[in-house]
Design a protein around this motif. Structure first.
Motif, short mmCIF file in Angstrom:
data_model
loop_
_atom_site.label_atom_id
_atom_site.label_comp_id
_atom_site.label_asym_id
_atom_site.label_seq_id
_atom_site.Cartn_x
_atom_site.Cartn_y
_atom_site.Cartn_z
N GLY A 215 1.08 126.71 -11.03
CA GLY A 215 1.79 126.33 -9.81
C GLY A 215 2.81 127.37 -9.37
O GLY A 215 3.47 127.19 -8.35
N GLU A 216 2.95 128.46 -10.13
CA GLU A 216 3.92 129.49 -9.80
C GLU A 216 3.44 130.34 -8.62
O GLU A 216 2.24 130.54 -8.41
CB GLU A 216 4.16 130.41 -11.00
N ILE A 217 4.41 130.88 -7.86
CA ILE A 217 4.07 131.84 -6.81
C ILE A 217 3.64 133.14 -7.45
O ILE A 217 4.27 133.64 -8.39
CB ILE A 217 5.28 132.07 -5.89
N VAL A 218 2.54 133.71 -6.96
CA VAL A 218 2.05 135.00 -7.45
C VAL A 218 2.65 136.08 -6.56
O VAL A 218 2.31 136.20 -5.38
CB VAL A 218 0.51 135.06 -7.41
N THR A 219 3.55 136.87 -7.11
CA THR A 219 4.21 137.92 -6.34
C THR A 219 3.27 139.11 -6.16
O THR A 219 2.23 139.22 -6.82
CB THR A 219 5.47 138.40 -7.06
N THR B 30 0.70 133.16 -2.21
CA THR B 30 -0.34 132.97 -3.22
C THR B 30 0.23 132.19 -4.40
O THR B 30 1.33 132.51 -4.88
CB THR B 30 -0.89 134.33 -3.70
N TYR B 31 -0.53 131.19 -4.86
CA TYR B 31 -0.08 130.35 -5.97
C TYR B 31 -1.09 130.41 -7.12
O TYR B 31 -2.30 130.46 -6.90
CB TYR B 31 0.07 128.89 -5.51
N ASP B 32 -0.56 130.39 -8.33
CA ASP B 32 -1.39 130.32 -9.53
C ASP B 32 -1.81 128.87 -9.74
O ASP B 32 -0.97 127.98 -9.90
CB ASP B 32 -0.57 130.82 -10.73
N LYS B 33 -3.12 128.61 -9.74
CA LYS B 33 -3.61 127.23 -9.85
C LYS B 33 -3.43 126.64 -11.24
O LYS B 33 -3.54 125.42 -11.42
CB LYS B 33 -5.08 127.18 -9.46
N ASN B 34 -3.15 127.46 -12.22
CA ASN B 34 -2.97 126.95 -13.58
C ASN B 34 -1.52 126.58 -13.86
O ASN B 34 -1.24 125.71 -14.68
CB ASN B 34 -3.44 128.00 -14.60
N GLU C 270 -2.68 127.02 7.11
CA GLU C 270 -4.06 126.80 6.71
C GLU C 270 -4.31 127.43 5.34
O GLU C 270 -3.57 128.30 4.89
CB GLU C 270 -5.03 127.40 7.73
N GLN C 271 -5.33 126.94 4.69
CA GLN C 271 -5.76 127.53 3.42
C GLN C 271 -6.62 128.74 3.74
O GLN C 271 -7.63 128.63 4.42
CB GLN C 271 -6.55 126.51 2.61
N LEU C 272 -6.21 129.90 3.25
CA LEU C 272 -6.97 131.12 3.50
C LEU C 272 -8.02 131.36 2.43
O LEU C 272 -9.11 131.86 2.71
CB LEU C 272 -6.01 132.32 3.56
N PHE C 273 -7.70 130.97 1.19
CA PHE C 273 -8.61 131.26 0.08
C PHE C 273 -8.27 130.39 -1.12
O PHE C 273 -7.12 130.04 -1.35
CB PHE C 273 -8.50 132.74 -0.30
N GLU C 274 -9.29 130.03 -1.88
CA GLU C 274 -9.09 129.31 -3.14
C GLU C 274 -10.22 129.65 -4.08
O GLU C 274 -11.40 129.63 -3.71
CB GLU C 274 -9.04 127.80 -2.91
N ASN C 275 -9.88 130.00 -5.31
CA ASN C 275 -10.88 130.14 -6.37
C ASN C 275 -10.34 129.45 -7.62
O ASN C 275 -9.42 128.64 -7.54
CB ASN C 275 -11.25 131.61 -6.61
N ASN C 276 -10.90 129.74 -8.77
CA ASN C 276 -10.47 129.03 -9.97
C ASN C 276 -9.11 129.49 -10.49
O ASN C 276 -8.52 128.86 -11.36
CB ASN C 276 -11.52 129.19 -11.08
N GLN C 277 -8.58 130.59 -9.91
CA GLN C 277 -7.31 131.12 -10.39
C GLN C 277 -6.19 130.99 -9.37
O GLN C 277 -5.05 130.70 -9.74
CB GLN C 277 -7.47 132.61 -10.75
N THR C 278 -6.49 131.23 -8.10
CA THR C 278 -5.43 131.30 -7.11
C THR C 278 -5.73 130.47 -5.87
O THR C 278 -6.89 130.15 -5.57
CB THR C 278 -5.18 132.75 -6.66
N LEU C 279 -4.65 130.15 -5.17
CA LEU C 279 -4.71 129.44 -3.89
C LEU C 279 -3.83 130.22 -2.92
O LEU C 279 -2.69 130.56 -3.25
CB LEU C 279 -4.17 128.02 -4.07
N VAL C 280 -4.37 130.54 -1.75
CA VAL C 280 -3.64 131.34 -0.77
C VAL C 280 -3.45 130.54 0.52
O VAL C 280 -4.41 130.06 1.10
CB VAL C 280 -4.37 132.67 -0.45
N TYR C 281 -2.17 130.42 0.93
CA TYR C 281 -1.84 129.79 2.21
C TYR C 281 -1.49 130.87 3.23
O TYR C 281 -0.81 131.85 2.90
CB TYR C 281 -0.62 128.87 2.07
N SER C 282 -1.92 130.63 4.45
CA SER C 282 -1.52 131.48 5.58
C SER C 282 -0.72 130.61 6.55
O SER C 282 -1.21 129.57 6.99
CB SER C 282 -2.76 132.05 6.28
#
Length: 271
Positions: A179-183, A173-177, A141-153
């Protein structure tokens, strides 16, 4: 013997051809899911839910198959970033079914599922009287999304014989700008300071003393030194951290969950 080898090779080939997905078009995974979202002017991703189960696979109509129920998110926006996130997500999901003996890291969930089915058929051929049935369940499921990041659970459970299976929850967590994984290193701008804070909260919850050994209280930290969980997610109001079974304690203890108000940890975050 030659015919047996030929049959196994043919079966593997059929498995690769036969894995399919049932797809539902939706903008969220579940209207009751705990999704947090901030308003922004950036692109909001649209999603479909892809499903893999025994009923969607042609090979399972001809062969014994494990119990499977896989649901995962797929971004339907026509964008390079969305495509990049989809590919990374599938690779992350494929790692769930990868065993330590696998010499190949799968890039697509179909490939991981094919190998899981292949292993089960081999098991049933070797032990036809065994009542054990492999299981694979994945729910995302999608846990969170804003203009910078997208978080999947992602919650999963696998069973391949033995006393019990293994289940866990993963955050990505992914960078929406880009597509990279945010470590975690990118999420936290002062990891050591946050680690000290988290250890204090951990000890307060489980040990009650500042200097007492962690491992003497039933934990599994290497060299008896506190370590941050690998699974960290930052949402609008909270920071979530989960130690899955075996990461900090025994299987019997289950997962260990923490939730910090974002305002309490904001000084150590990059978002």
């Amino acid at each position: 013997m030659i015919m047996k080898k030929f049959s196994l090779l043919s079966l593997c080939f059929l498995l690769i051809l036969s894995v399919g997905c049932k797809e539902e078009n939706k903008t969220t995974t579940n209207e009751n899911a705990p999704i947090e979202q901030e308003n922004s002017n950036s692109t909001t991703f649209n999603y479909s839910i892809k499903n893999i189960s025994k009923s969607t696979l042609a090979t399972c109509k001809r062969n014994p198959c494990p119990q499977m129920d896989i649901k995962y998110l797929y971004i339907t926006n026509d964008s390079n970033v969305g495509e990049k996130i989809n590919k990374a997500n599938e690779e992350n999901l494929s790692s769930i079914v990868q065993t330590p003996n696998d010499s190949i890291s799968y890039k697509k969930i179909d490939d991981g599922v094919n190998k899981f089915i292949e292993d089960y058929i081999s098991f049933k051929n070797e032990f036809p009287e065994s009542p054990a049935v492999y299981e694979l369940k994945i729910d995302q499921e999608q846990l969170f999304e804003n203009n910078q990041t997208l978080v999947y659970s992602t919650t999963f459970y696998t069973y391949t014989g033995g006393a019990h299976g293994y289940g866990a929850k993963l955050y990505h967590t992914y960078d929406k700008n880009t597509g990279e994984i945010v470590t975690n290193e990118k999420l936290l701008k002062n990891k050591n300071a946050f680690k000290a804070y988290a250890e204090g909260m951990f000890r307060k919850k489980f040990i009650q003393t500042e200097n007492e050994s962690l491992n003497k209280n039933g934990f599994f930290f290497e060299n008896d030194e506190f370590k941050l969980a690998e699974n960290i997610a930052v949402t609008k109001d909270s920071l979530y951290m989960i130690y899955n079974a075996y990461e900090a304690a025994s299987y019997a203890e289950g997962d260990i969950k923490f939730s910090f108000p974002k305002e309490d940890v904001e000084a150590w975050l990059n978002q």
